[in-house]
Enzyme design. Structure first.
Site, PDB file in Angstrom:
ATOM      1  N   TYR A   1     -11.649  15.262  13.636  1.00 26.79           N
ATOM      2  CA  TYR A   1     -11.282  14.118  13.313  1.00 26.79           C
ATOM      3  C   TYR A   1     -10.176  14.151  12.189  1.00 26.79           C
ATOM      4  O   TYR A   1      -8.882  13.280  11.905  1.00 26.79           O
ATOM      5  CB  TYR A   1     -13.016  12.964  12.649  1.00 26.79           C
ATOM      6  CG  TYR A   1     -11.765  11.362  12.182  1.00 26.79           C
ATOM      7  CD1 TYR A   1     -11.409  10.809  13.195  1.00 26.79           C
ATOM      8  CD2 TYR A   1     -12.090  11.224  11.213  1.00 26.79           C
ATOM      9  CE1 TYR A   1     -10.949   9.637  12.713  1.00 26.79           C
ATOM     10  CE2 TYR A   1     -11.292   9.623  10.953  1.00 26.79           C
ATOM     11  CZ  TYR A   1     -10.330   9.071  11.652  1.00 26.79           C
ATOM     12  OH  TYR A   1     -10.676   7.676  11.456  1.00 26.79           O
TER      13      TYR A   1
ATOM     14  N   TRP B   1     -13.885   3.299   4.774  1.00 30.56           N
ATOM     15  CA  TRP B   1     -14.723   2.146   5.494  1.00 30.56           C
ATOM     16  C   TRP B   1     -14.437   0.901   6.093  1.00 30.56           C
ATOM     17  O   TRP B   1     -15.145   0.152   5.449  1.00 30.56           O
ATOM     18  CB  TRP B   1     -15.476   2.179   4.008  1.00 30.56           C
ATOM     19  CG  TRP B   1     -15.832   4.049   2.885  1.00 30.56           C
ATOM     20  CD1 TRP B   1     -15.104   4.653   3.916  1.00 30.56           C
ATOM     21  CD2 TRP B   1     -17.137   3.911   2.251  1.00 30.56           C
ATOM     22  NE1 TRP B   1     -16.086   5.748   2.935  1.00 30.56           N
ATOM     23  CE2 TRP B   1     -17.053   5.307   2.165  1.00 30.56           C
ATOM     24  CE3 TRP B   1     -17.800   2.640   1.639  1.00 30.56           C
ATOM     25  CZ2 TRP B   1     -17.803   5.613   1.058  1.00 30.56           C
ATOM     26  CZ3 TRP B   1     -19.067   3.115   0.678  1.00 30.56           C
ATOM     27  CH2 TRP B   1     -18.923   4.358   0.178  1.00 30.56           C
TER      28      TRP B   1
END
Length: 293
Positions: free
Chosen positions: A126, A151
């Site tokens: 990723y 996040w």
């Protein structure tokens, strides 16, 4: 200002579309993957040619971090080729391209905060595809802004906040990683920041292109983030009892893809250039009832 938003059904894209559609000075075209496949270069070029946007915002991404380890071609197509197609189309038509990237472009082994100029070194598929996407954007579009964030959570889509709230409904005890540190970032704050940058560039008040970090403060571990989520959830009646949170290490919770131990992004550059302050994630949790999945 004419704005094209891709990935309009994602966490950030959804809120971007909502916020931009409420602005009378904006003509918006918000598309999801069913309406515009960013991997299809001809479709992208045609869409940009037809709409003639002043700003293209790429909020589309392959974000299934663990699945990317086995779906490498799929992740590469969306995170590398898609941004390249958008960058080439934006550059041909003189549009500004704002592209969202991630803390995963860093290895996470640095002491202290990561700056935009720090050496990258992703350790997951990723992260590697997102870094390649950044490079494609920078090479193909002269007027580009890359925003690295971390996040991400919000009312729309899947995220850590929704996951732990769901688990708290059925578990009295939870094991959560305590040795990964980062800055939780509210998707709505990312959207607001992007809109502010787009406005500044469009009105020629600012033309500071390049890479920027935007994330939340204070920095916490996943465990500390969860504890704050549960505290707010109890306060607002989302849960009736605080679950016991047991702190574990990354080694205690193996995953197919490695995560950065340090995801702290330094946000001074975006504050200096655009007057944008870090995401106040604790304030965003005050509307925690909206995060129930």
């Amino acid at each position: 200002m004419k704005v094209l938003v891709t990935g309009a059904n994602g966490q950030v894209g959804y809120l971007l579309a909502q916020k931009l559609s409420a602005l009378t000075a904006v003509e918006l075209l918000a598309v999801d993957k069913n309406e515009l496949d960013i991997v299809d270069s001809q479709a992208v070029m045609q869409a940009v040619s037809d709409f003639k946007p002043d700003v293209v915002i790429n909020a589309a991404a392959y974000t299934a971090v663990d699945k990317a380890e086995t779906e490498q071609e799929f992740a590469y197509a969306i995170n590398c080729l898609g941004p390249k197609n958008l960058a080439e189309a934006a550059d041909r038509h003189g549009a500004l391209l704002i592209h969202i990237s991630t803390d995963y472009v860093f290895p996470g082994d640095k002491e202290g905060n990561y700056h935009e100029s720090d050496v990258t070194g992703p350790t997951s598929v990723y992260g590697k595809t997102k870094l390649e996407g950044e490079k494609n954007v920078a090479l193909a579009c002269r007027r580009h802004i890359i925003i690295r964030t971390a996040w991400v959570f919000g009312e729309h889509g899947n995220n850590f906040v929704k996951t732990v709230l769901r688990l708290a409904q059925t578990h009295s005890e939870l094991r959560i990683v305590a040795d990964q540190i980062g800055g939780p970032t509210y998707a709505g704050d990312i959207a607001d920041s992007i809109i502010k940058i787009a406005n500044g560039v469009f009105r020629e008040q600012k033309k500071e292109y390049g890479i920027y970090h935007f994330a939340g403060l204070p920095h916490v571990s996943w465990c500390e983030f969860a504890e704050e989520i549960f505290s707010k959830a109890l306060e607002y009646g989302v849960i009736q009892k605080l679950p016991v949170v047991n702190r574990i290490t990354t080694a205690d919770y193996p995953t197919p893809a490695s995560r950065p131990a340090n995801s702290r992004l330094d946000t001074q550059r975006i504050t200096k250039c655009y007057g944008i302050t870090p995401s106040d994630w604790m304030q965003a949790l005050n509307s925690i009832k909206a995060y129930k999945s």
